[in-house]
Design a protein around this motif. Structure first.
Motif, PDB file in Angstrom:
ATOM      1  N   PRO A  44       0.835  -1.176   0.052  1.00  0.00           N
ATOM      2  CA  PRO A  44      -0.028   0.068  -0.063  1.00  0.00           C
ATOM      3  C   PRO A  44       1.019   1.309   0.140  1.00  0.00           C
ATOM      4  N   LYS A  45       0.328   2.372  -0.185  1.00  0.00           N
ATOM      5  CA  LYS A  45       0.882   3.592  -0.473  1.00  0.00           C
ATOM      6  C   LYS A  45       1.310   4.189   1.005  1.00  0.00           C
ATOM      7  N   GLU A  46       0.863   3.769   1.905  1.00  0.00           N
ATOM      8  CA  GLU A  46       1.310   4.428   3.390  1.00  0.00           C
ATOM      9  C   GLU A  46       2.364   3.573   3.931  1.00  0.00           C
ATOM     10  N   VAL A  47       2.807   2.476   3.385  1.00  0.00           N
ATOM     11  CA  VAL A  47       4.051   1.826   4.099  1.00  0.00           C
ATOM     12  C   VAL A  47       5.296   2.857   4.212  1.00  0.00           C
ATOM     13  N   PRO A  48       6.028   2.878   5.032  1.00  0.00           N
ATOM     14  CA  PRO A  48       7.291   3.599   5.399  1.00  0.00           C
ATOM     15  C   PRO A  48       8.385   3.320   4.233  1.00  0.00           C
ATOM     16  N   SER A  49       9.323   4.182   4.006  1.00  0.00           N
ATOM     17  CA  SER A  49      10.183   4.107   3.038  1.00  0.00           C
ATOM     18  C   SER A  49      11.111   3.171   3.575  1.00  0.00           C
ATOM     19  N   GLY A  50      11.552   2.098   2.643  1.00  0.00           N
ATOM     20  CA  GLY A  50      12.893   0.989   2.929  1.00  0.00           C
ATOM     21  C   GLY A  50      11.831  -0.300   3.022  1.00  0.00           C
ATOM     22  N   LEU A  51      10.811  -0.288   2.912  1.00  0.00           N
ATOM     23  CA  LEU A  51       9.832  -1.729   3.123  1.00  0.00           C
ATOM     24  C   LEU A  51      10.027  -2.327   1.730  1.00  0.00           C
ATOM     25  N   ASP A  52      10.093  -1.711   0.674  1.00  0.00           N
ATOM     26  CA  ASP A  52      10.142  -2.067  -0.585  1.00  0.00           C
ATOM     27  C   ASP A  52      11.416  -2.924  -1.018  1.00  0.00           C
ATOM     28  N   GLY A 109      12.231 -11.471   0.296  1.00  0.00           N
ATOM     29  CA  GLY A 109      11.011 -12.086  -0.439  1.00  0.00           C
ATOM     30  C   GLY A 109      11.600 -13.186  -1.368  1.00  0.00           C
ATOM     31  N   PRO A 110      10.712 -13.924  -2.213  1.00  0.00           N
ATOM     32  CA  PRO A 110       9.306 -13.650  -2.347  1.00  0.00           C
ATOM     33  C   PRO A 110       8.624 -14.671  -1.600  1.00  0.00           C
ATOM     34  N   THR A 111       9.053 -15.489  -0.745  1.00  0.00           N
ATOM     35  CA  THR A 111       8.175 -16.252   0.027  1.00  0.00           C
ATOM     36  C   THR A 111       7.277 -15.551   1.109  1.00  0.00           C
ATOM     37  N   PRO A 112       6.169 -16.076   1.398  1.00  0.00           N
ATOM     38  CA  PRO A 112       5.097 -15.346   2.190  1.00  0.00           C
ATOM     39  C   PRO A 112       5.684 -14.965   3.644  1.00  0.00           C
ATOM     40  N   LYS A 113       5.573 -13.603   3.811  1.00  0.00           N
ATOM     41  CA  LYS A 113       5.995 -13.188   5.165  1.00  0.00           C
ATOM     42  C   LYS A 113       4.998 -12.108   5.601  1.00  0.00           C
ATOM     43  N   ILE A 114       4.875 -11.814   7.006  1.00  0.00           N
ATOM     44  CA  ILE A 114       4.195 -10.687   7.250  1.00  0.00           C
ATOM     45  C   ILE A 114       5.416  -9.869   7.703  1.00  0.00           C
ATOM     46  N   TRP A 115       5.208  -8.543   7.252  1.00  0.00           N
ATOM     47  CA  TRP A 115       6.415  -7.685   7.356  1.00  0.00           C
ATOM     48  C   TRP A 115       6.290  -6.753   8.638  1.00  0.00           C
ATOM     49  N   ILE A 116       7.348  -6.313   8.983  1.00  0.00           N
ATOM     50  CA  ILE A 116       7.209  -5.533  10.295  1.00  0.00           C
ATOM     51  C   ILE A 116       8.205  -4.302  10.171  1.00  0.00           C
ATOM     52  N   THR A 117       7.809  -3.127  10.556  1.00  0.00           N
ATOM     53  CA  THR A 117       8.664  -1.953  10.525  1.00  0.00           C
ATOM     54  C   THR A 117       8.564  -0.932  11.743  1.00  0.00           C
ATOM     55  N   CYS A 118       9.704  -0.438  12.146  1.00  0.00           N
ATOM     56  CA  CYS A 118       9.783   0.217  13.262  1.00  0.00           C
ATOM     57  C   CYS A 118      10.513   1.554  12.818  1.00  0.00           C
ATOM     58  N   GLU A 119      10.253   2.635  13.573  1.00  0.00           N
ATOM     59  CA  GLU A 119      10.661   3.888  13.267  1.00  0.00           C
ATOM     60  C   GLU A 119      10.696   4.956  14.386  1.00  0.00           C
ATOM     61  N   LYS A 134       4.980  -1.316  13.130  1.00  0.00           N
ATOM     62  CA  LYS A 134       3.648  -1.822  12.462  1.00  0.00           C
ATOM     63  C   LYS A 134       3.846  -2.965  11.766  1.00  0.00           C
ATOM     64  N   VAL A 135       2.627  -4.015  11.686  1.00  0.00           N
ATOM     65  CA  VAL A 135       2.850  -5.205  10.830  1.00  0.00           C
ATOM     66  C   VAL A 135       1.927  -4.969   9.515  1.00  0.00           C
ATOM     67  N   TRP A 136       2.433  -5.518   8.732  1.00  0.00           N
ATOM     68  CA  TRP A 136       1.910  -5.451   7.021  1.00  0.00           C
ATOM     69  C   TRP A 136       1.531  -6.646   6.724  1.00  0.00           C
ATOM     70  N   ALA A 137       0.206  -6.840   6.641  1.00  0.00           N
ATOM     71  CA  ALA A 137      -0.559  -7.943   5.939  1.00  0.00           C
ATOM     72  C   ALA A 137      -1.697  -7.204   5.347  1.00  0.00           C
ATOM     73  N   ARG A 138      -2.390  -7.982   4.316  1.00  0.00           N
ATOM     74  CA  ARG A 138      -3.505  -7.514   3.662  1.00  0.00           C
ATOM     75  C   ARG A 138      -4.848  -7.499   4.972  1.00  0.00           C
ATOM     76  N   ASN A 139      -4.838  -8.890   5.526  1.00  0.00           N
ATOM     77  CA  ASN A 139      -5.877  -9.062   6.169  1.00  0.00           C
ATOM     78  C   ASN A 139      -5.590  -8.767   7.840  1.00  0.00           C
ATOM     79  N   ILE A 140      -4.403  -7.927   8.130  1.00  0.00           N
ATOM     80  CA  ILE A 140      -4.397  -7.358   9.563  1.00  0.00           C
ATOM     81  C   ILE A 140      -4.353  -5.980   9.281  1.00  0.00           C
ATOM     82  N   PRO A 141      -5.751  -5.272   9.526  1.00  0.00           N
ATOM     83  CA  PRO A 141      -5.671  -3.670   9.607  1.00  0.00           C
ATOM     84  C   PRO A 141      -4.898  -2.993  10.579  1.00  0.00           C
TER      85      PRO A 141
END
Length: 347
Positions: free
Chosen positions: A178-186, A193-203, A251-258
């Motif tokens: 999504p657009k709101e992800v912090p810089s560096g997650l890409d 990647g590309p194995t399925p993972k739930i990503w986490i970012t801290c700032e 924050k954690v990043w997954a489609r079904n974790i709002p």
């Protein structure tokens, strides 16, 4: 002709109907105290003791039978129809929790072991409950045996709570983010990647910027049966500033974790860390002369040490002179007699 077949003629009332109306009129004319408790008729609210016993017993038996029937069918539904290995009530997405403190602030003095040891013990207890050799798994975050809390490299552990039957839907490509992800997650997704993972970012949201390192990486291994260390990520803050409060947001990043920024633990965690150091202790360095003297004392051999005199044992201090000795009265009288000879008085 029988009386029950006879048809009455004229304007009159039947005997039973007349008696009923007369009884109603009599009860209506009674005072309110008689209606509640009539001692003459032995009634309470118009019913005798036997009447109350019968009606209460009837409803007790009736409702007991209803409860037994309902419990019987619920037991069959819960034990025989629903699979015991699957959740009986569906829940939402998993929340987040943090160790050592599941709170919004971590503050401690790094030189006081009385404050650091409880934090380290809490982390050890949490990792031992995972039953997955977690202490060895996160050993890289424990170089000082205190999880970095005495070397300004503190570690916090962010756990993705367990929800039975939850199947994560992950972001597997950079285009899915999504657009709101912090810089560096890409860049992180390209690296791990590309194995399925739930990503986490801290700032850092407020305060100085320490270096943030993740163990084993900034992700959770996504699967339906996530267990043990798969649900935990260690976040280490290197070169943590002292006497300054630093605020973090993970924050954690997954489609079904709002991500709900209003509630702690729903897709995100916010916490602050304050490493306290007593500045007076940092400035209290011993002078160079004292260190030199101490070193010279250690290096002097025993054979060359000078002989210690009794007066030197007092530390070089001179004692005051002893007070003069007071003479006794008898000695003083003898001295006076020797100094002045006795003569006879004139006649």
């Amino acid at each position: 002709m029988p009386e029950d077949v006879m048809v009455p003629a004229g304007d009159y009332k039947l005997v039973k109907q007349f008696r009923r109306e007369q009884e109603k009129r009599r009860k209506k004319d009674l005072p309110w105290s008689k209606r509640i408790f009539d001692i003459d008729e032995h009634t309470l609210f118009g019913r005798t003791a036997w009447a109350w016993f019968r009606i209460v017993g009837f409803y007790l038996v009736l409702y007991s039978i209803i409860i037994l029937i309902v419990a019987f069918w619920i037991g069959i539904f819960m034990l025989a129809i629903i699979d015991p290995h699957k959740p009986r009530w569906l829940k939402g997405p998993p929340g987040l929790s943090m160790v050592p403190y599941n709170s919004s602030a971590i503050s401690f003095y790094e030189h006081l072991m009385g404050e650091v040891i409880p934090i380290a013990d809490g982390i050890d207890a949490f990792l031992n409950k995972l039953n997955d050799d977690a202490i060895e798994f996160f050993n890289e975050c424990n170089q000082d045996e205190m999880w970095g809390y005495v070397s300004r490299q503190p570690c916090v552990f962010i756990k993705l709570n367990k929800v039975i039957g939850f199947q994560p839907e992950t972001y597997d490509t950079q285009d899915d983010l999504p657009k709101e992800v912090p810089s560096g997650l890409d860049e992180t997704l390209r690296k791990y990647g590309p194995t399925p993972k739930i990503w986490i970012t801290c700032e850092v949201t407020k305060g100085p910027q320490p270096e943030i390192v993740f163990f084993p990486g900034p992700y959770y291994e996504a699967s339906e049966k996530m267990t043990g260390v798969q649900r935990v990520v260690a976040v280490q803050m290197n070169n943590m500033p002292t006497n300054s409060e630093v605020h973090f947001s993970c924050k954690v990043w997954a489609r079904n974790i709002p991500i709900d920024n209003k509630f702690q633990g729903k897709g995100q965690l916010k916490f602050a860390m304050h490493v306290r150091v007593d500045t007076a202790m940092e400035r209290a360095d011993p002078p160079a002369e004292m260190n030199t003297t101490a070193a010279s004392v250690v290096t002097v051999p025993m054979a060359t040490q000078p002989e210690i005199k009794p007066e030197d044992r007092r530390g070089g201090l001179e004692l005051p002179p002893a007070p003069p000795k007071e003479d006794d009265a008898k000695d003083r009288n003898l001295d006076e007699a020797k100094a002045e000879p006795m003569t006879e008085p004139p006649s």
